[in-house]
Every structure is written in C-alpha cells, then in structure tokens.
Design a protein around this motif. Structure first.
Motif, PDB file in Angstrom:
ATOM      1  N   HIS A 156      15.406  13.055 103.355  1.00 26.08           N
ATOM      2  CA  HIS A 156      14.721  11.774 103.131  1.00 26.08           C
ATOM      3  C   HIS A 156      13.868  11.368 104.346  1.00 26.08           C
ATOM      4  O   HIS A 156      12.757  10.834 104.194  1.00 26.08           O
ATOM      5  CB  HIS A 156      15.785  10.707 102.837  1.00 26.08           C
ATOM      6  N   HIS A 205       9.763  10.374 104.857  1.00 27.04           N
ATOM      7  CA  HIS A 205       9.113   9.302 105.623  1.00 27.04           C
ATOM      8  C   HIS A 205       8.187   9.888 106.692  1.00 27.04           C
ATOM      9  O   HIS A 205       7.078   9.403 106.899  1.00 27.04           O
ATOM     10  CB  HIS A 205      10.160   8.423 106.310  1.00 27.04           C
ATOM     11  N   SER A 253      13.193   1.873 109.383  1.00 27.45           N
ATOM     12  CA  SER A 253      13.574   1.486 108.026  1.00 27.45           C
ATOM     13  C   SER A 253      14.874   0.689 108.088  1.00 27.45           C
ATOM     14  O   SER A 253      15.311   0.270 109.156  1.00 27.45           O
ATOM     15  CB  SER A 253      13.728   2.730 107.157  1.00 27.45           C
ATOM     16  N   ASP A 275      10.868   3.076 100.377  1.00 26.38           N
ATOM     17  CA  ASP A 275      11.335   4.295  99.719  1.00 26.38           C
ATOM     18  C   ASP A 275      10.583   4.574  98.414  1.00 26.38           C
ATOM     19  O   ASP A 275      10.341   3.669  97.613  1.00 26.38           O
ATOM     20  CB  ASP A 275      12.833   4.195  99.437  1.00 26.38           C
TER      21      ASP A 275
HETATM   22 ZN    ZN Z   1      13.898   5.330 103.534  1.00 21.79          ZN
END
Ligand code: ZN
Ligand code: KG4
Length: 353
Positions: free
Chosen positions: A117, A121, A142, A308
């Motif tokens: 993940h 980003h 984040s 996200d």
């Molecule tokens: Zn995230």
C-alpha cells in the motif's frame, strides 16, 4: 496496452480501478475507478473499527469489481494482470482484497501482483505526473504513516525518517476529536483553522531542530488537549495553532532530509508529497517554499489520488508488471510491511512500519 485491475481494501476505503499502464496522461491512465468510503459506518466510534471495516469490504468488493470492469467496457479476459494491496494495513480488510485478487487471478489465469500500500502512495505522483523521474524525495503523510523516503527506483526505497509515535493524520484526527469536530478530522481541522489565529495558542514543535531525523506528534496532541481544557482559547485558534505547529514540524524535518541529500548522486528531481494529509492546502503551501529553497519543485498529486484509492495500486501494479514482477497465489497478507526493510528502527515504543 497493459491493463491492470487494481484492488485496495487496507483501511476504510474499498476501491477498484482499471489502469492503462501504457497511456501517457492521467486521464487516459485511469480507465475506470470506483471507491466506497466507510466513513459513515465508523463515525459513531470516532475512528476505524477493524471488524466493521473487514465486513464492509467483504460486502461491496465483488459487485465493485463487476461495476468497474463494466465501466471500462472490459471483462477479465481483457485484463493483463491483477494488482491487490497485500499490506500493510488492517489485516481483515487486507485479506478481503488480496483473496479477491487471488480468486480473480486464478479464475482468469492472469498474473497476480501483491502490492505494498505504501508503494501505491509512493508512486502515485508518477501516475499523476508522467514527467516525474526517479529519484525523488517523498514525504508520505497519511492516517497510519509519516515517513520521509528517498524513492530511488521501483522497489528501491531508503527511509530517512519516520514517526516515533503518532502519524501526522492521526494527530489531525485526534485534535479533531478533542475539538468535537467528528471523524475523519483532517479536513474539518483545516476548515476551522482558516478562521483562527495560528499564533494564539503556544504549542510545542516536538523534535524540530534536533539532529535526529524523525517525527513526533504525541506531545503536540497532549498540549492541544491541555490548552483546550484550560478553557482559555477559541476553537478556531486551537485548530489554527495546532495546524501551524504540525506544519512547522514537517517543514523542519523535510528541510533536514533535503539537506542530508545534498551532494548525493543522482540528486533528487523533486520534492514529492503524498498520502491523505497531502490534501491539506496549508501544508502544500509551506512545502512549496521548502522545495523552492532547495531549488526543487514540489510535486503533489491531485487530492483524489492522495487519499486511499485503487488507481495508485493499479499504477504500482502497472510499473511492476512492466518490470517483469509476478507474485504467487500463496503470497501472504501482511499487517506490517516496511518499504525499506533495512531501515533501523526509530527509537521509542509504537514504532510504525
Ligand atoms: Zn493510505
Ligand atoms: O491516505 P489516507 O486516506 O489513509 C491512510 O492510509 O491512512 O489518509 C487519511 C488521513 C486521515 O488521518 C485524514 O484526517 C487525513 O488523512 N486528511 C487530512 C486532510 N484530508 C485528509 N489531514 C489534514 N488536512 C486535510 N485536508
């Protein structure tokens, strides 16, 4: 043509996208995307409840894959690879998306790509800006992460700084909770801060000016709570002063990281900010000045690509697919998965991945 189906379910957003890795503009690269926020389900609890998140992902993900493929005018047969987030994140949610990706890969015979993940980003600025070249300095901010990384190439990340306690978005969310602004708090704090005086409340700038490269926001959060409880300050002044203190910390730490790269070869091509807090306009403004002082441009993806989403997962999949990476159907879901496996642990408890 490299058409990648991207799947994201690591926190409180279920998202599916079809990415065309061979297109050269952002609009053409995102062929279709759907995103379902779970904000309403978690709001009564003031934060993300992992069990509720996992169940909600399981309810919506399969129909969302079908809708996204239909929007793209495709069936699985037309997809080249399936990219699903395999961590880090809330493990129940990660498993929903990863197992969905595995099942689709198995049924279609198409390759699976297990995506970090954080890599999603980290590479999202390259999805948005086709001219952004490696290496670049990335500030990743984040709700779960607060790191500065040197992005040297695909899969080649050097962590320069991380938080020793709270992430930046977490500090915004906790401040919002103290001020009674609801969840998620970042956008609400930013809105209220516009009406306040950023100098009204004396607040600390933890670790600013120190030789240590890392971030810390726990002390700032406690100071906001104490100032609020004193009853001496207006809500807007508390929000504005918190935001200013947080931005001062980020500016100090980012400038320090840029200075540490002076003379490095090849030099960074840009200062890049990504992750949910990159949506904050005041932060972007401050970082533009930091970048300019270092003779660099600030690259920040559009707000919709900062929070996200599955487009960034599909894009990371497209870069990995083109580079020849493939993952097995037995790949594990990982609650923790640092981008830089060699980074020394930062001091303190509660160290984040
Ligand atoms: Zn995230
Ligand atoms: O990247 P993201 O969507 O999810 C994670 O991977 O954590 O980031 C969500 C975080 C939340 O903490 C939210 O409050 C924060 O980003 N955020 C903001 C703003 N918009 C979102 N923080 C400050 N100002 C904003 N405008």
């Amino acid at each position: 043509m490299a058409l990648i189906l991207g799947i994201e379910s690591s926190c409180d957003e279920t998202a599916v996208a079809v990415i065309d890795g061979s297109a050269s503009t952002l609009d053409a690269r995102i062929v279709a995307q759907h995103i379902a926020s779970q904000d309403a389900a978690h709001r009564p609890y003031g934060g993300v409840v992992p069990e509720i998140a996992a169940r909600a992902h399981a309810e919506v993900i399969a129909p969302m894959v079908a809708e996204t493929l239909a929007d793209a005018g495709l069936t699985l047969a037309g997809i080249d690879a399936i990219a699903a987030t395999a961590g880090p994140g809330l493990i129940g949610g990660v498993m929903v998306g990863l197992v969905t990706g595995k099942a689709l890969a198995m049924a279609s015979g198409k390759p699976l790509l297990a995506i970090n993940h954080l890599e999603g980003h980290a590479l999202s600025p390259r999805l948005a800006d086709p001219d952004l070249a490696y290496p670049y300095l990335l500030l990743l901010v984040s709700g779960g992460h607060c790191q500065i990384l040197e992005v040297r190439g695909l899969g080649d990340y050097r962590r320069l700084a991380t938080t020793i306690d709270d992430a930046l978005g977490e500090a915004f969310d906790k401040t919002a909770k103290v001020l009674g602004l609801g969840y998620p708090g970042g956008p609400a704090v930013e809105r209220l801060a516009r009406a306040g005086n950023p100098q009204a409340v004396p607040l600390p700038r933890p670790l600013a000016g120190t030789a240590e490269p890392h971030f810390s926001f726990a002390g700032l959060k406690s100071a906001v709570l104490r100032a609020h409880e004193s009853g001496k300050y207006a809500q807007a002044d508390l929000a504005a002063s918190f935001q200013q203190a947080a931005i001062d910390c980020v500016v100090d730490r980012t400038a320090r990281a840029l200075a540490s790269l002076e003379g490095s070869a090849p030099p960074p091509t840009a200062l890049v900010v990504a992750g949910g807090v990159a949506a904050n306009a005041a932060l972007r403004g401050a970082l533009e000045q930091v970048a300019a002082r270092a003779g660099l441009a600030l690259v920040a993806p559009p707000v919709k690509l900062c929070t996200d989403n599955a487009a960034m997962i599909g894009w990371a999949g497209a870069e990995r697919f083109a580079a020849g990476f493939r993952d097995g159907l037995d790949v594990a879901a990982r609650p923790r998965w640092p981008l830089d496996a060699n980074a020394a642990p930062a001091r303190g408890a509660g160290v984040k991945a």
